[in-house]
Scaffold this active site. Sequence first.
Site, PDB file in Angstrom:
ATOM      1  N   ALA A  77       9.487  -2.471   5.162  1.00  0.00           N
ATOM      2  CA  ALA A  77      10.430  -3.580   5.319  1.00  0.00           C
ATOM      3  C   ALA A  77       9.814  -4.830   4.700  1.00  0.00           C
ATOM      4  O   ALA A  77       8.790  -5.315   5.175  1.00  0.00           O
ATOM      5  CB  ALA A  77      10.755  -3.816   6.791  1.00  0.00           C
ATOM      6  N   HIS A  87       6.225 -14.586  -2.809  1.00  0.00           N
ATOM      7  CA  HIS A  87       5.562 -13.295  -2.581  1.00  0.00           C
ATOM      8  C   HIS A  87       6.575 -12.148  -2.485  1.00  0.00           C
ATOM      9  O   HIS A  87       6.368 -11.069  -3.024  1.00  0.00           O
ATOM     10  CB  HIS A  87       4.718 -13.388  -1.297  1.00  0.00           C
ATOM     11  CG  HIS A  87       4.038 -12.137  -0.905  1.00  0.00           C
ATOM     12  ND1 HIS A  87       2.969 -11.622  -1.601  1.00  0.00           N
ATOM     13  CD2 HIS A  87       4.262 -11.289   0.128  1.00  0.00           C
ATOM     14  CE1 HIS A  87       2.565 -10.510  -1.023  1.00  0.00           C
ATOM     15  NE2 HIS A  87       3.340 -10.281   0.035  1.00  0.00           N
ATOM     16  N   THR A 126       7.632 -18.122   0.552  1.00  0.00           N
ATOM     17  CA  THR A 126       6.934 -18.125  -0.736  1.00  0.00           C
ATOM     18  C   THR A 126       7.557 -17.094  -1.674  1.00  0.00           C
ATOM     19  O   THR A 126       8.317 -16.232  -1.235  1.00  0.00           O
ATOM     20  CB  THR A 126       5.442 -17.776  -0.544  1.00  0.00           C
ATOM     21  OG1 THR A 126       5.341 -16.406  -0.140  1.00  0.00           O
ATOM     22  CG2 THR A 126       4.799 -18.676   0.506  1.00  0.00           C
ATOM     23  N   GLU A 135       0.800  -1.224   0.000  1.00  0.00           N
ATOM     24  CA  GLU A 135       0.000   0.000   0.000  1.00  0.00           C
ATOM     25  C   GLU A 135       0.835   1.278   0.000  1.00  0.00           C
ATOM     26  O   GLU A 135       0.290   2.373  -0.153  1.00  0.00           O
ATOM     27  CB  GLU A 135      -0.948   0.007   1.214  1.00  0.00           C
ATOM     28  CG  GLU A 135      -2.049  -1.032   1.136  1.00  0.00           C
ATOM     29  CD  GLU A 135      -1.609  -2.434   1.554  1.00  0.00           C
ATOM     30  OE1 GLU A 135      -2.330  -3.398   1.212  1.00  0.00           O
ATOM     31  OE2 GLU A 135      -0.549  -2.587   2.209  1.00  0.00           O
TER      32      GLU A 135
END
Length: 157
Positions: free
Chosen positions: A80, A88, A86, A58
């Site tokens: 951070a 991601h 994963t 965001e």
Amino acid sequence: MPHFEGKLDAKGLKFAIVVSRFNSFITDKMVEGALDVLLRHNASEPDIDIIKVPGSFEIPFGVKTAAGSNKYDAIIAIGAIIRGETPHFDYLASQVTKELSALGLQFGIPVASGVVTTETLEQAIERAGAKAGNRGGEAALSAIEMANLIKQLSRKK
């Protein structure tokens, strides 16, 4: 031959710090570093707004909203992103970095990145004020210098 370089004086400049609440034990320290640098370089507290967003994903939206307000001379993005189990991390780190750069260019405002991308929690801690310095403070220095440089280059002759 003209030579332009931004000075490290924040007097009269307005800053937004857009910070992720996720990993706040890291980002809070980076905000402290950014505030310390801004105040030590003559910024005044009323000229600094802190905008908290849920996570690093965001941050670009917060930066875009701040940039679109035309209230700030520079924006400091703090987050951070720590590698997990994963993929991601790879997508998030790449996307946030690209978007921050694009937003600065789109709005013509310096966006200093204090978003750390690390392999481990220990590396993030180091970049939040331990052995590797404070990435928030470093981003604040960049924001001050770039805001002053833009003012120099924008002056009409």
